[in-house]
Design an enzyme around this catalytic site. Structure first.
Site, short mmCIF file in Angstrom:
data_model
loop_
_atom_site.label_atom_id
_atom_site.label_comp_id
_atom_site.label_asym_id
_atom_site.label_seq_id
_atom_site.Cartn_x
_atom_site.Cartn_y
_atom_site.Cartn_z
N ASP A 1 -5.71 20.75 27.60
CA ASP A 1 -6.17 19.84 28.65
C ASP A 1 -7.62 19.46 28.39
O ASP A 1 -8.50 20.32 28.30
CB ASP A 1 -6.06 20.51 30.02
N TYR B 1 -15.82 15.44 29.22
CA TYR B 1 -16.20 16.76 28.69
C TYR B 1 -17.00 16.63 27.39
O TYR B 1 -17.64 17.58 26.96
CB TYR B 1 -14.96 17.63 28.42
N LYS C 1 -8.20 12.45 30.43
CA LYS C 1 -8.43 11.84 31.74
C LYS C 1 -9.37 10.63 31.63
O LYS C 1 -10.36 10.66 30.88
CB LYS C 1 -9.05 12.87 32.70
N HIS D 1 -9.11 10.75 36.55
CA HIS D 1 -9.84 12.02 36.75
C HIS D 1 -10.24 12.25 38.21
O HIS D 1 -10.18 13.37 38.70
CB HIS D 1 -11.08 12.02 35.85
#
Length: 312
Positions: free
Chosen positions: A45, A50, A79, A112
């Site tokens: 994931d 990130y 996302k 997200h």
């Protein structure tokens, strides 16, 4: 072997995954993901925000080259970030993720958050008062292009993340491709029973992020980190497991797909060694009773579409 659950589009979704948010310092994430794949993780994931998708992709590519996995063996989630919600930017968002990962398609692509930020600059656009600068995009317009991503083969499935029950229902009311997942914070101190039941009734699987309660984040005087909770430690002793293994087993039996993260090789192993025991109904009830509505992730609370101001 990791068990799977069927999504509402009939795809198999591994019932535990590796979370990659803050999954290690820069340069470490690739090694973490490689090791996770070696020990049996088949669900990774991630997210554009990130800022480690190149490392995640390099790890997947290396393990495919080594013959450890084929692309079809691994379930990859990413996302759409808040600065890409405008319909004309959604494709740009998914294509950046695919380019960074070095993949031709995703297995699952999520919105997200249900709110948008100002486009075109920083991923975290803020004003002079350190407040996020919103963008007035309706996520229903975003969703229409998410569906196009499926039709174009850029992702097999689409879903949501951090959406409350009202926001999910708004999407369902217009969707021609149903969301398969809602990814939310879920752990013994925030067990999300009502939202899980709501999603289940509508054929939506819940993915549980921060499943161990982000041990460093919960710091209320009367709230030990879940891993240190006496009841969880007692149950762990009974099963000769760790508190983390009890929590992850609880979350699976609770009807969710947890995505713990760790950069520690032994803990990565422990986190998927949870298929050789079951919690009794009494143990499940005693963990249910630990719920105290404590939330770790309270991001952008002043946004008008912040999802956690309603009950579920």
């Amino acid at each position: 072997m990791i068990l799977t659950v069927k999504l509402n589009d009939n795809l198999d979704f591994p019932i535990i995954g590796l979370g990659t948010y803050n999954a290690g310092k820069e340069g470490e994430v690739e090694e973490v993901v490689k090791h996770a794949i070696d020990i049996g993780y088949r669900h990774i994931d991630g997210a554009l925000v990130y800022e480690n998708e190149k490392e995640v992709g390099a790890a997947i590519k290396a393990k495919i080259a080594e013959g450890v996995i084929m692309r079809d063996d691994i379930f990859v989630t990413s996302k759409l970030w808040n600065t890409y919600h405008k319909p004309e930017l959604v494709m740009q968002g998914i294509k950046k993720t695919l380019s960074d990962l070095g993949l031709e398609y995703l297995d699952l692509y999520l919105v997200h958050w249900p709110f948008a930020f100002q486009e075109g600059g920083s991923l975290m656009p803020k004003d002079e008062n350190d407040k996020f600068i919103p963008s007035d995009v309706d996520y229903l317009d975003t969703w229409k292009v998410m569906e196009e991503c499926v039709k174009l083969g850029l992702t097999k499935s689409v879903g949501l993340s951090n959406f409350n029950s009202e926001q999910i229902q708004r999407v369902l009311d217009v969707a021609t491709i149903k969301p398969v997942v809602n990814q939310i914070e879920c752990h013994p101190y925030l067990n999300q029973s009502k939202l899980i039941a709501f999603c289940k009734e509508r054929g939506i699987v819940v993915t549980a992020y921060s499943p161990l309660g982000s041990p460093n984040s919960i710091a209320m005087a009367d709230t030990p980190a879940p891993l240190k909770d006496p009841k969880l430690q007692e149950i762990a002793k009974e099963h000769e497991k760790t508190a983390a293994q009890i929590i992850l087993r609880y979350l699976i039996q609770h009807g969710t797909v947890p995505i713990p993260k760790s950069s520690n090789k032994e803990r990565l192993k422990e986190n998927i060694d949870i298929f050789n025991f079951k919690l009794s109904p009494q143990e499940m009830a005693s963990i249910d009773a630990l719920d105290r509505n404590v939330r770790v992730c309270t991001f952008a609370e002043d946004h008008k579409l912040y999802p956690f101001n309603i009950e579920f």
